[in-house]
Design an enzyme around this catalytic site. Sequence first.
Site, PDB file in Angstrom:
ATOM      1  N   CYS A 138      54.946 -44.498  19.428  1.00 31.63           N
ATOM      2  CA  CYS A 138      56.156 -45.085  20.008  1.00 31.63           C
ATOM      3  C   CYS A 138      57.049 -45.828  19.008  1.00 31.63           C
ATOM      4  O   CYS A 138      58.284 -45.694  19.086  1.00 31.63           O
ATOM      5  CB  CYS A 138      55.816 -45.969  21.203  1.00 31.63           C
ATOM      6  SG  CYS A 138      54.296 -46.903  21.083  1.00 31.63           S
ATOM      7  N   ARG A 140      42.581 -44.094  15.832  1.00 34.75           N
ATOM      8  CA  ARG A 140      42.143 -45.355  16.423  1.00 34.75           C
ATOM      9  C   ARG A 140      40.662 -45.554  16.112  1.00 34.75           C
ATOM     10  O   ARG A 140      39.871 -44.616  16.237  1.00 34.75           O
ATOM     11  CB  ARG A 140      42.373 -45.359  17.935  1.00 34.75           C
ATOM     12  CG  ARG A 140      43.833 -45.187  18.305  1.00 34.75           C
ATOM     13  CD  ARG A 140      44.056 -45.172  19.791  1.00 34.75           C
ATOM     14  NE  ARG A 140      45.441 -44.865  20.113  1.00 34.75           N
ATOM     15  CZ  ARG A 140      45.910 -44.701  21.349  1.00 34.75           C
ATOM     16  NH1 ARG A 140      45.074 -44.797  22.380  1.00 34.75           N
ATOM     17  NH2 ARG A 140      47.186 -44.418  21.551  1.00 34.75           N
ATOM     18  N   GLN A 191      48.485 -36.965  20.507  1.00 33.44           N
ATOM     19  CA  GLN A 191      49.079 -37.336  21.789  1.00 33.44           C
ATOM     20  C   GLN A 191      50.345 -36.521  22.026  1.00 33.44           C
ATOM     21  O   GLN A 191      51.159 -36.342  21.115  1.00 33.44           O
ATOM     22  CB  GLN A 191      49.431 -38.821  21.816  1.00 33.44           C
ATOM     23  CG  GLN A 191      48.242 -39.736  21.981  1.00 33.44           C
ATOM     24  CD  GLN A 191      48.695 -41.153  22.291  1.00 33.44           C
ATOM     25  OE1 GLN A 191      49.474 -41.740  21.550  1.00 33.44           O
ATOM     26  NE2 GLN A 191      48.226 -41.704  23.378  1.00 33.44           N
ATOM     27  N   ASP A 208      53.253 -37.239  23.236  1.00 34.76           N
ATOM     28  CA  ASP A 208      53.986 -38.460  23.552  1.00 34.76           C
ATOM     29  C   ASP A 208      55.446 -38.180  23.847  1.00 34.76           C
ATOM     30  O   ASP A 208      56.110 -37.460  23.096  1.00 34.76           O
ATOM     31  CB  ASP A 208      53.921 -39.414  22.366  1.00 34.76           C
ATOM     32  CG  ASP A 208      52.957 -40.564  22.594  1.00 34.76           C
ATOM     33  OD1 ASP A 208      52.590 -40.788  23.753  1.00 34.76           O
ATOM     34  OD2 ASP A 208      52.585 -41.218  21.613  1.00 34.76           O
ATOM     35  N   HIS A 228      59.036 -40.463  24.969  1.00 35.59           N
ATOM     36  CA  HIS A 228      59.664 -41.753  25.235  1.00 35.59           C
ATOM     37  C   HIS A 228      61.066 -41.482  25.754  1.00 35.59           C
ATOM     38  O   HIS A 228      61.850 -40.799  25.100  1.00 35.59           O
ATOM     39  CB  HIS A 228      59.677 -42.618  23.975  1.00 35.59           C
ATOM     40  CG  HIS A 228      58.297 -42.994  23.545  1.00 35.59           C
ATOM     41  ND1 HIS A 228      57.559 -42.240  22.664  1.00 35.59           N
ATOM     42  CD2 HIS A 228      57.497 -44.017  23.933  1.00 35.59           C
ATOM     43  CE1 HIS A 228      56.366 -42.793  22.508  1.00 35.59           C
ATOM     44  NE2 HIS A 228      56.301 -43.866  23.265  1.00 35.59           N
ATOM     45  N   LYS A 250      52.303 -49.796  34.442  1.00 31.64           N
ATOM     46  CA  LYS A 250      52.218 -48.346  34.276  1.00 31.64           C
ATOM     47  C   LYS A 250      51.697 -47.674  35.535  1.00 31.64           C
ATOM     48  O   LYS A 250      51.105 -48.305  36.409  1.00 31.64           O
ATOM     49  CB  LYS A 250      51.296 -48.000  33.111  1.00 31.64           C
ATOM     50  CG  LYS A 250      49.865 -48.500  33.293  1.00 31.64           C
ATOM     51  CD  LYS A 250      48.979 -48.083  32.124  1.00 31.64           C
ATOM     52  CE  LYS A 250      47.546 -48.592  32.315  1.00 31.64           C
ATOM     53  NZ  LYS A 250      46.620 -48.068  31.292  1.00 31.64           N
ATOM     54  N   HIS A 302      57.343 -44.980  28.386  1.00 36.56           N
ATOM     55  CA  HIS A 302      56.342 -44.227  27.627  1.00 36.56           C
ATOM     56  C   HIS A 302      55.713 -43.210  28.590  1.00 36.56           C
ATOM     57  O   HIS A 302      55.350 -43.567  29.717  1.00 36.56           O
ATOM     58  CB  HIS A 302      55.217 -45.126  27.121  1.00 36.56           C
ATOM     59  CG  HIS A 302      55.647 -46.282  26.287  1.00 36.56           C
ATOM     60  ND1 HIS A 302      55.390 -46.364  24.944  1.00 36.56           N
ATOM     61  CD2 HIS A 302      56.301 -47.428  26.616  1.00 36.56           C
ATOM     62  CE1 HIS A 302      55.855 -47.512  24.477  1.00 36.56           C
ATOM     63  NE2 HIS A 302      56.414 -48.174  25.470  1.00 36.56           N
TER      64      HIS A 302
END
Length: 659
Positions: A354, A383, A401, A403, A405, A486, A532
Site C-alpha cells: 500500500c 513477513r 498479494q 493488492d 487500492h 474492514k 484497501h
Amino acid sequence: MADVKLTLPDGSSREYPAGVTPAEVAASIGRGLAKAAIAATVDGEWWDLGRPVDHDAALVIVTPDTPEGREVLRHSTAHVLAQAVTDLFPGARYAIGPAIEDGFYYDFELPGGAHFTEDDLERIEARMREIVRADQPFVREELTPDGALELFADQPYKLEIIEKVRAGAAGEEDVSEAAGDGTMSVYRNPRDDGAFVDLCRGPHVPSTGRLGAFKLMKVAGAYWRGDEHRPMLQRVYGTAWESKQGLEDHLHRLAEAERRDHRRLGVELDLFSFPEELGAGLAVWHPKGATVRRLMEDFSREEHERAGYELVFSPHVAKSVLWETSGHLDFYAEGMYPPMEMEGATYYPKPMNCPFHMLVFRSRIRSYRDLPLRLFELGAVYRFERSGVLHGLLRTRGFTQDDSHIFCERSQIVDVLRELLDFVLSVLRAFGFESFEFEISTRPESKSVGSDEDWELATSALHAALDGSGLPHTVAEGEGAFYGPKIDVHLHDAIGRRWQLSTLQVDFQMPARFDLTYVGADNERHRPIMIHRALFGSVERFFGILVEHYAGAFPVWLAPVQVQVLPVADRHQPYAFRVVDRLRAEGFRVELVDAHADSLGARVRRGKVEKVPFVLVVGDEDAEHGTVGVNRRGSERPERGVRLDDFVEHLAGEVVERR
C-alpha cells in the site's frame, strides 16, 4: 424475597422467585428444554444450570446442539481429561484446558519429565469413559485467592494463574477468573475416593454423564504460556461432540482434510516444494504448479482490467522513511524482516504494497474526475512469521498479494464498496466457490490511529454497503486494522471448512500520512479516502485452498495438463502426435505418454492418479477414422470412437464455462 424478572431470547419476560436456577427456568418452559439444557448465560455471562440468579437479567438456556453448547461440552470434557490423567499419573501437574475449535486440549507436566505414548492415550480415554459412566456431578465452589492458593499448593501452574487473577493481570488464556467479588471459582467432582478439583470459570455440564461423544486425538509439546523460555508441557488434544454421529462426521471431515492436504498433494502432483536451502516458509514453484498460478494470475489481471483497474508495479525493498510515514514501523515492526544498512540508509523488505500505491497517487495532481482511481498489483511481500505458525502455502514468509487500492471521494465510499463486493464475489465464483460469510471488524481498543468521527463514518459505510448488497453479516469488535475498519469475506470449501479470504478496508489515515490530495469540483484541495482490497489475499494461500477444495483435481480451465494422449502401441505414435498437435493448436495443454513408458493400463491409471481431466487412448480404429477413446476424470466408463472434432468442441466448452 423479591421476585426477579428474566428476559428470554424470544423477547418475553417472566418473573421468578429470587434465587431461581436456570435449570428451574428451563423446567418451567418445557420438559424437552429441561432435558436438553446443559448450561446458561445470564446477561451474556456463562452460568451453571444450578447456580442461583438473584437479579433481573437476560437469560439464555444453552443446549448441546449449538456452538455455545459444544463449547461447554468440550470444556467439561477437558476437565474429565485432567481428572483421568491425575488418576493414572499420580503427581502429574495440570495447567490449562480450554475448549478450542472442534475440540479441546489440556497441558500437563508428568513426573520425572515423562512423555505420553499412544498406549497412554488409550488408557486415558478408557479412564475418561469410566468417569462419564459414573455420572459424577460438577459442583461449583467459590474461594478467596488465599483459599485457592492453599488448595492448589502442589500445582505450580494453577498457583501462577491465581496470582495473576489476584493481581488483575489474567489473560484470555487463563481458564479461571474472579467471580466478581474477588473470589475464585473451582469445580469439584465428588466420588468415593475423594474429589478431583480444578480451577475454572466454567460453566460445566451438570454431571459427567451428560457429556457426549469424544475422542483423544494426539499429543504435542507446548511451552507454558507459549514462551520458549518456560517449561515444555505435554498437550493432549481431543475432540468432543453432542452425539456419536457428530463425532463420526467430524472424524470423516478430518480424514477428508488429510486426503486433500495441499502439502501432500503438492508433492504427489509435482506442484511446488519447500527446499531446506531456502529457509522456512519460502516455496519454489514447479512447472505444473507454476502453470496453475499463471492461469490464476492471468485471469485476475483480465478481470481487473475489464473492471477499470490500472496495473502498477513496485520494488521489493524501500527505505525506512517510507515505513515510518506509513506507520508500519510503529504498528507492524514485529512482522517485518530485519533492516539492511546500505550507503547510509536503512532499507526493509516490504511487508505491504500500500505505501507504494500512495506514491503513485501522489506522483501528479489528481482531479475529482480521476476518482475513483483503482490501482492493482500482484506484489511480492515478506513477513516474518514464527516457524511454529508456518503451514505449507497457507502461511508463508514470502508471498504475492493481489493488492488493489481504490482512491475515492467521501461521497463515493458506499457505492465503491458495493462495487467491490460484487467484483470479489464474481471472481471467487469463477474459481468454484459459492458459500460466503461476511464480517465487519471494528476499531481495535489499542494500536489504532485516527479520530472517532472517521472510524464511525468508515464503519457505517461498511454496514451500508453490505446492507445495500443484501449480504448478511456479523461484527468482530476490535478486530480492525490499526488504520481503519474492514470487511472480511469468508468462504466454505467443498467439505464445509471456513476460510478467511478477501478483505476490504476503509482507510482515512494513510492518505493523510502521505498528504494525498485531489482538486475537487469546487477547485479546492481535498483528502481522498482509500480502500484497501485484497481478493485472493495471497496467491500462495489461495492456491493452497484451491488444491484442497478440489483435492488436486483442478477444473479443466485450471488443470496444468488438460489432456494426456496415449497410443496403444508404437505403430499408433504418428496419429497420437497429430492429435497432440491439433489440441495444442487449439490452445490446450497436452502431454503425449508414449507406448514405451509402460503398459496401456498402467499409463491410464497414472493419468488418473495425476488427476488429468481427460486421458485419450488412440489405436488402429482411431487412426483410421479420426477418433479418440476418452477416459474422463471421475468416470469409470471410457467413451470409444469419439470424433476428434467433437472432443475439441466439448473441451473448448468446458474451458469457457469458467466464466
